[in-house]
Design a protein around this motif. Structure first.
Motif, PDB file in Angstrom:
ATOM      1  N   ARG A  53      15.179   8.158   5.222  1.00 29.74           N
ATOM      2  CA  ARG A  53      15.331   7.725   3.826  1.00 29.74           C
ATOM      3  C   ARG A  53      16.733   8.038   3.309  1.00 29.74           C
ATOM      4  N   GLN A  54      17.229   9.240   3.627  1.00 30.45           N
ATOM      5  CA  GLN A  54      18.575   9.606   3.200  1.00 30.45           C
ATOM      6  C   GLN A  54      19.616   8.734   3.886  1.00 30.45           C
ATOM      7  N   LEU A  63       9.288   1.729  -3.414  1.00 30.79           N
ATOM      8  CA  LEU A  63       9.328   2.341  -2.082  1.00 30.79           C
ATOM      9  C   LEU A  63      10.719   2.878  -1.770  1.00 30.79           C
ATOM     10  N   LEU A  64      11.758   2.123  -2.142  1.00 34.05           N
ATOM     11  CA  LEU A  64      13.124   2.519  -1.817  1.00 34.05           C
ATOM     12  C   LEU A  64      13.650   3.641  -2.702  1.00 34.05           C
ATOM     13  N   PHE A  65      13.202   3.692  -3.958  1.00 38.11           N
ATOM     14  CA  PHE A  65      13.821   4.622  -4.899  1.00 38.11           C
ATOM     15  C   PHE A  65      12.890   5.708  -5.434  1.00 38.11           C
ATOM     16  N   ASP A  66      11.605   5.410  -5.593  1.00 41.42           N
ATOM     17  CA  ASP A  66      10.721   6.344  -6.287  1.00 41.42           C
ATOM     18  C   ASP A  66       9.992   7.294  -5.357  1.00 41.42           C
ATOM     19  N   ARG A  67       9.647   6.839  -4.170  1.00 40.65           N
ATOM     20  CA  ARG A  67       8.790   7.619  -3.296  1.00 40.65           C
ATOM     21  C   ARG A  67       9.540   8.807  -2.712  1.00 40.65           C
ATOM     22  N   THR A  68       9.151  10.004  -3.100  1.00 44.34           N
ATOM     23  CA  THR A  68       9.796  11.226  -2.585  1.00 44.34           C
ATOM     24  C   THR A  68       8.764  12.215  -2.065  1.00 44.34           C
ATOM     25  N   ILE A  95       0.825  -1.215   0.000  1.00 36.73           N
ATOM     26  CA  ILE A  95       0.000   0.000   0.000  1.00 36.73           C
ATOM     27  C   ILE A  95       0.858   1.262   0.000  1.00 36.73           C
ATOM     28  N   PHE A  96       1.917   1.285   0.794  1.00 37.85           N
ATOM     29  CA  PHE A  96       2.803   2.458   0.780  1.00 37.85           C
ATOM     30  C   PHE A  96       3.384   2.678  -0.614  1.00 37.85           C
ATOM     31  N   MET A 151      10.889   0.120   5.160  1.00 39.19           N
ATOM     32  CA  MET A 151      12.000   0.610   4.350  1.00 39.19           C
ATOM     33  C   MET A 151      13.314  -0.053   4.756  1.00 39.19           C
ATOM     34  N   GLN A 152      13.559  -0.144   6.053  1.00 42.18           N
ATOM     35  CA  GLN A 152      14.789  -0.789   6.529  1.00 42.18           C
ATOM     36  C   GLN A 152      14.822  -2.255   6.127  1.00 42.18           C
TER      37      GLN A 152
END
Length: 203
Positions: free
Chosen positions: A127-128, A111-116, A26-27, A66-67
């Motif tokens: 995230r950073q 989730l790791l690369f696109d979501r900003t 969902i995220f 994310m982790q």
């Protein structure tokens, strides 16, 4: 009494895995702000109170997912970088591993690369941090190969080089989502031609 035995109670790790899998889906699809914990609980098939037993807030859940996914990515790709064989074959295997991860886990890649769209400063900071830890991990894995071309892993340029590789491969993965008929093997060969041989190297 009926013949049906009582249902066994699901263990906490299994419930947690259901929740994080639902949260990833969902995220990745809707983003942090448009997602509710109720949606995630429903998708996971657990009561909202059960979700709160594992994750006290939506932010904590996002950061945990994310982790978790970053660790999975680094382990998956890192095994190929550190594998046996000549450097060129390990590079080919690493490229293929990243595209394989993107193919098998598109939601994790997004989730790791696109979501900003994170207005939350803590999420931006984490995230950073995840991105920097991923880069440092890959630098460490590539340390021996970098020294062979005259770059010390501790130099700032080493991290910049790894960022180029990671973001370049992910750019190809994003392109692949728009052109899904392209065979993975063709993408691997194209990336190898650029990253290993170089456009200007005709030798």
């Amino acid at each position: 009494m009926g013949d049906n035995p009582p249902k066994s109670r699901m263990r906490a790790p299994a419930r947690r895995a259901l929740i994080t899998a639902a949260a990833l889906k969902i995220f990745a699809g809707k983003g942090y702000h448009a997602t509710s914990l109720g949606e995630i609980a429903s998708e996971a098939g657990v009561a909202r109170t059960v979700l709160y037993d594992h994750f006290p807030s939506k932010r904590v859940l996002l950061l945990a997912v994310m982790q978790e996914q970053n660790t999975a990515l680094v382990e998956y790709v890192g095994a190929r970088i550190a594998g046996a064989g000549p450097a060129s074959e390990r590079m080919r295997s690493t490229i293929d591993a990243y595209f394989s991860f993107a193919q098998a886990s598109p939601e994790a890649r997004r989730l790791l690369f696109d979501r900003t769209d994170d207005a939350d400063p803590e999420i931006r900071t984490v995230r950073q941090g995840i991105r920097e830890s991923r880069t440092r991990a890959v630098v460490a894995l590539l340390g021996g190969d970098m020294r062979m071309v005259g770059v010390e892993p501790g130099e700032p340029i080493a991290e910049a080089m790894v960022e180029l590789i990671i973001t370049g491969l992910d750019g190809v993965a994003q392109w692949w989502e728009r052109h899904p008929d392209m065979p993975r093997s063709t993408l691997v060969e194209g990336a190898m031609r650029l990253l290993w041989t170089g456009l200007g190297n005709t030798e």
